[in-house]
Enzyme design. Structure first.
Site, PDB file in Angstrom:
ATOM      1  N   VAL A 185      -1.581  39.797  73.332  1.00 55.53           N
ATOM      2  CA  VAL A 185      -1.405  40.381  72.001  1.00 55.53           C
ATOM      3  C   VAL A 185      -2.356  39.742  71.003  1.00 55.53           C
ATOM      4  O   VAL A 185      -3.036  40.423  70.227  1.00 55.53           O
ATOM      5  CB  VAL A 185       0.054  40.236  71.525  1.00 55.53           C
ATOM      6  CG1 VAL A 185       0.194  40.671  70.071  1.00 55.53           C
ATOM      7  CG2 VAL A 185       0.983  41.055  72.414  1.00 55.53           C
ATOM      8  N   ALA A 237       4.809  38.664  65.010  1.00 56.56           N
ATOM      9  CA  ALA A 237       4.696  39.693  66.038  1.00 56.56           C
ATOM     10  C   ALA A 237       5.184  39.160  67.379  1.00 56.56           C
ATOM     11  O   ALA A 237       4.816  39.675  68.432  1.00 56.56           O
ATOM     12  CB  ALA A 237       3.253  40.180  66.156  1.00 56.56           C
ATOM     13  N   HIS A 297      13.792  45.982  66.483  1.00 59.52           N
ATOM     14  CA  HIS A 297      12.721  46.337  67.420  1.00 59.52           C
ATOM     15  C   HIS A 297      13.258  46.029  68.816  1.00 59.52           C
ATOM     16  O   HIS A 297      13.004  44.981  69.397  1.00 59.52           O
ATOM     17  CB  HIS A 297      11.460  45.530  67.131  1.00 59.52           C
ATOM     18  CG  HIS A 297      10.346  45.784  68.112  1.00 59.52           C
ATOM     19  ND1 HIS A 297       9.836  47.041  68.349  1.00 59.52           N
ATOM     20  CD2 HIS A 297       9.648  44.938  68.925  1.00 59.52           C
ATOM     21  CE1 HIS A 297       8.869  46.963  69.251  1.00 59.52           C
ATOM     22  NE2 HIS A 297       8.751  45.698  69.631  1.00 59.52           N
TER      23      HIS A 297
END
Length: 312
Positions: A14, A120, A177
């Site tokens: 990522v 994140a 999420h």
């Protein structure tokens, strides 16, 4: 103009994909990479510097320790302790990820970090709350990527079904999420016309909205099982959030925010629509949810709250 500086903490899949997206889109003047694997991160620095040479302007790519952060505008946290195993969810990453965060954030604050944290790392809502607690920063300067990627996936799926550009579709996801997220169909439309009204007028049939919502929720896991990670979509999410902060766009994105009474909740971070400005979250938009959506929001908030208690 003051050079914009972004630090990416964690140069795995990522982090490196996000770094490449920052370079390609020329979002900042300096990109700082942080990773415990010093050889790998130096390789990323050199590779990204080569890529930057093909872009307009000049971007400095550097490597530092996380504590060397006094001049950083946005610190993007992408660290993870390892890949998920079969049958695990994002919540299973909490123990290992939170331990890493507990080592990084206090050290950054002790060394004068005055920027914005963008989280994140999964489980993103719980880790966003942890970063806020550990940092002592005002809540508008700590946010997570939340459900903006899920929202983008939902719009892409609807776009493919409706043959309308996703930019023309106003549909989004709220909540965790994770498995308890949900689309807000009562506020979703194609230029003011409800999704199913538009579909029925155009094709003579309505959509199975639950099926589309489930596909948007599960796409990340499908990608994960097929290629071993997700990277490009979340990289685009990170860069878009940072772009809107740097530009002071006042655009509303569905990101993870620490709530203090909004939606009747406190003590959690959760995906909600928020207006972004140069100082972070300028405003959280409270929607009037229907009865089912309110139940879904409450259930999602309860999942997050329960897992926050595991932070200790």
């Amino acid at each position: 103009m003051k050079p914009r500086k972004v630090m990416i903490i964690g140069a795995g899949n990522v982090g490196s994909a996000a770094a490449h997206a920052f370079v390609n889109q020329n979002i900042c003047e300096e990109l700082v990479l942080v990773d415990l694997n010093t050889e790998r991160v130096e390789g990323h620095r050199k590779d990204l510097a080569d890529a930057a040479a093909f872009t307009h302007g000049m971007m400095k790519i550097s490597v530092r320790e996380a504590k060397d952060c006094r001049d950083i505008d946005i610190a993007v946290i992408t660290v993870t302790a390892g890949a998920l195993k079969e049958g695990q969810t994002r919540l299973d990453e909490l123990k290992s990820t939170s331990r890493i965060i507990a080592n990084i954030v206090p050290d950054m604050m002790a060394n004068g970090f005055e920027g914005i944290f963008l989280v994140a790392a999964n489980p993103v809502d719980i880790i966003t709350y942890q970063v806020w607690q550990l940092s002592g920063l005002p809540r508008h300067r700590v946010l997570g990527t939340g459900v903006w990627l899920d929202t983008t996936r939902l719009r892409r799926l609807l776009s493919e079904q409706l043959d309308v550009a996703p930019q023309s579709i106003d549909a989004f996801v709220l909540g965790e999420h994770g498995d308890s997220q949900f689309p807000v169909w009562s506020h979703s439309s194609v230029y003011g016309k409800s999704i199913n009204a538009y579909s029925k007028e155009k094709f003579g049939t309505e959509f199975d909205l639950k099926e589309i919502g489930d596909r948007a929720r599960d796409t990340g896991f499908e990608i994960y099982h097929q290629k071993g990670c997700t990277e490009y979509g979340i990289a685009g999410t990170i860069v878009e959030i940072c772009r809107n902060i740097f530009s002071g766009s006042h655009r509303a994105l569905a990101v993870s925010c620490v709530l203090d009474g909004e939606y009747g909740k406190r003590g959690i971070a959760i995906g909600v629509p928020a207006v972004l400005a140069q100082d972070g979250v300028k405003e959280i938009i409270e929607l009037s949810l229907n009865e089912l959506e309110q139940e879904q929001f409450d259930a999602s908030a309860a999942v997050i709250a329960e897992n926050i208690t595991h932070l200790g």
